[in-house]
Design a protein around this motif. Structure first.
Motif, short mmCIF file in Angstrom:
data_model
loop_
_atom_site.label_atom_id
_atom_site.label_comp_id
_atom_site.label_asym_id
_atom_site.label_seq_id
_atom_site.Cartn_x
_atom_site.Cartn_y
_atom_site.Cartn_z
N TRP A 154 1.96 -57.09 11.87
CA TRP A 154 3.25 -57.74 11.68
C TRP A 154 4.31 -56.58 11.87
CZ3 TRP A 154 7.27 -56.72 8.28
CH2 TRP A 154 8.30 -57.81 8.22
N PHE A 157 4.57 -56.74 15.61
CA PHE A 157 5.15 -57.89 16.15
C PHE A 157 6.54 -57.76 15.98
CE2 PHE A 157 6.63 -62.19 15.79
CZ PHE A 157 6.07 -62.98 16.90
N VAL A 158 7.04 -57.23 14.77
CA VAL A 158 8.44 -56.94 14.70
C VAL A 158 9.29 -56.20 15.56
CG1 VAL A 158 10.21 -56.16 13.06
CG2 VAL A 158 8.54 -57.32 12.17
N SER A 161 9.06 -58.14 19.04
CA SER A 161 10.06 -59.20 19.30
C SER A 161 11.26 -58.65 18.99
CB SER A 161 9.85 -60.19 17.71
OG SER A 161 8.64 -60.77 17.69
N ASP A 178 14.60 -64.98 10.13
CA ASP A 178 14.10 -66.03 9.35
C ASP A 178 12.49 -66.05 10.27
OD1 ASP A 178 16.02 -66.52 7.91
OD2 ASP A 178 16.83 -68.39 8.86
N LEU A 179 12.40 -66.18 11.42
CA LEU A 179 11.07 -66.16 12.06
C LEU A 179 10.22 -65.22 11.72
CD1 LEU A 179 9.19 -67.40 14.29
CD2 LEU A 179 10.42 -66.32 15.76
N LEU A 180 10.78 -64.31 11.65
CA LEU A 180 9.78 -62.94 11.27
C LEU A 180 9.42 -62.79 9.74
CD1 LEU A 180 11.82 -60.06 12.93
CD2 LEU A 180 9.60 -60.88 13.76
N GLN A 182 9.00 -65.77 8.33
CA GLN A 182 7.80 -66.87 8.18
C GLN A 182 6.44 -66.38 8.70
OE1 GLN A 182 9.74 -69.87 10.60
NE2 GLN A 182 11.28 -70.10 8.85
N LEU A 183 6.68 -65.59 9.74
CA LEU A 183 5.31 -65.05 10.26
C LEU A 183 4.86 -63.90 9.27
CD1 LEU A 183 6.60 -64.47 13.85
CD2 LEU A 183 4.58 -65.73 13.17
N LEU A 184 5.38 -63.33 8.39
CA LEU A 184 4.92 -62.44 7.50
C LEU A 184 4.15 -63.44 6.57
CD1 LEU A 184 4.54 -59.83 6.17
CD2 LEU A 184 6.73 -59.95 5.04
N ALA A 186 2.93 -66.16 6.93
CA ALA A 186 1.50 -66.69 7.39
C ALA A 186 0.77 -65.69 7.63
CB ALA A 186 1.99 -67.25 8.80
N THR A 187 1.00 -64.30 8.08
CA THR A 187 0.14 -63.19 8.27
C THR A 187 -0.50 -63.11 6.75
OG1 THR A 187 1.51 -62.32 9.73
CG2 THR A 187 -0.17 -60.79 8.43
#
Length: 199
Positions: A154, A157-158, A161, A178-180, A182-184, A186-187
């Motif tokens: 993650w 990914f940050v 991105s 906000d996307l980052l 949400q992805l945390l 989900a991760t």
């Protein structure tokens, strides 16, 4: 002047030069800046600059180390536990830092100075500290390999991105933040770790 005072003056001068370096490397790439450019911007001779730093790479490594500490400090949210608002605030600060120091951030994340063991070690240490901080905030005392790899991924990914965002600027910063976040979540769900939830 006592030896302690002399040492303090040297440390203060080094700190001033590092702060200047962060600004310079935020405006121009490593390759674009010569040691003469740095000395001129600092208002000192090249010889005096070499008194504080052995080479341009040594100077750059010092600015990277300082930037890493600054980034870690700025993204350390107040309070305890998995507070979603603290996560958003930390991501905001991360993206602001990347935006404010875009050239330096891009050069660093894309290894703009080639393979430099010292700079690479600083970057990896910073990533490891981000992972450890996340794990601590989430109460994940037993950091299994799956969770560690997920958090490390993650963080990568940050970084990726942020690089794309800096190049394109086609998404508002708060939407990327906000996307980052949400992805945390989900991760964490993917590795059966408790995601941060609203109080």
């Amino acid at each position: 002047m006592t030896r302690a005072n002399a040492r303090l003056q040297v440390d203060e001068r080094r700190a001033q030069l590092v702060a200047l370096g962060l600004r310079l490397f935020s405006e121009r790439s490593y390759d674009e800046l010569s040691i003469d450019d740095i000395a001129t911007a600092a208002g000192i001779s090249k010889g005096l600059l070499y008194h504080y730093f052995t080479s341009k790479r040594d100077f750059y490594a010092a600015t990277v180390r300082s930037a890493a500490e600054s980034l870690l400090a700025r993204t350390d949210p107040a309070g305890e536990g998995p507070d979603p608002e603290a996560l958003l605030a930390a991501l905001d600060q991360y993206l602001l830092f990347a935006e404010e120091h875009a050239s330096a951030y891009v050069a660093l994340m894309r290894s703009g100075v080639g393979h430099d063991a010292e700079v690479a070690a600083i970057v990896e240490d910073t990533r490891a500290r981000f992972v450890a901080r996340l794990a601590g905030r989430l109460g994940l005392a037993d950091l299994t390999p799956r969770v560690r790899l997920a958090l490390r991924g993650w963080v990568g990914f940050v970084e990726g991105s942020s690089l794309d965002w800096l190049a394109r600027r086609d998404l508002p910063r708060d939407e990327l933040r906000d996307l980052l976040a949400q992805l945390l979540v989900a991760t964490l769900m993917a590795v059966d770790a408790a995601p941060p939830t609203a109080a």
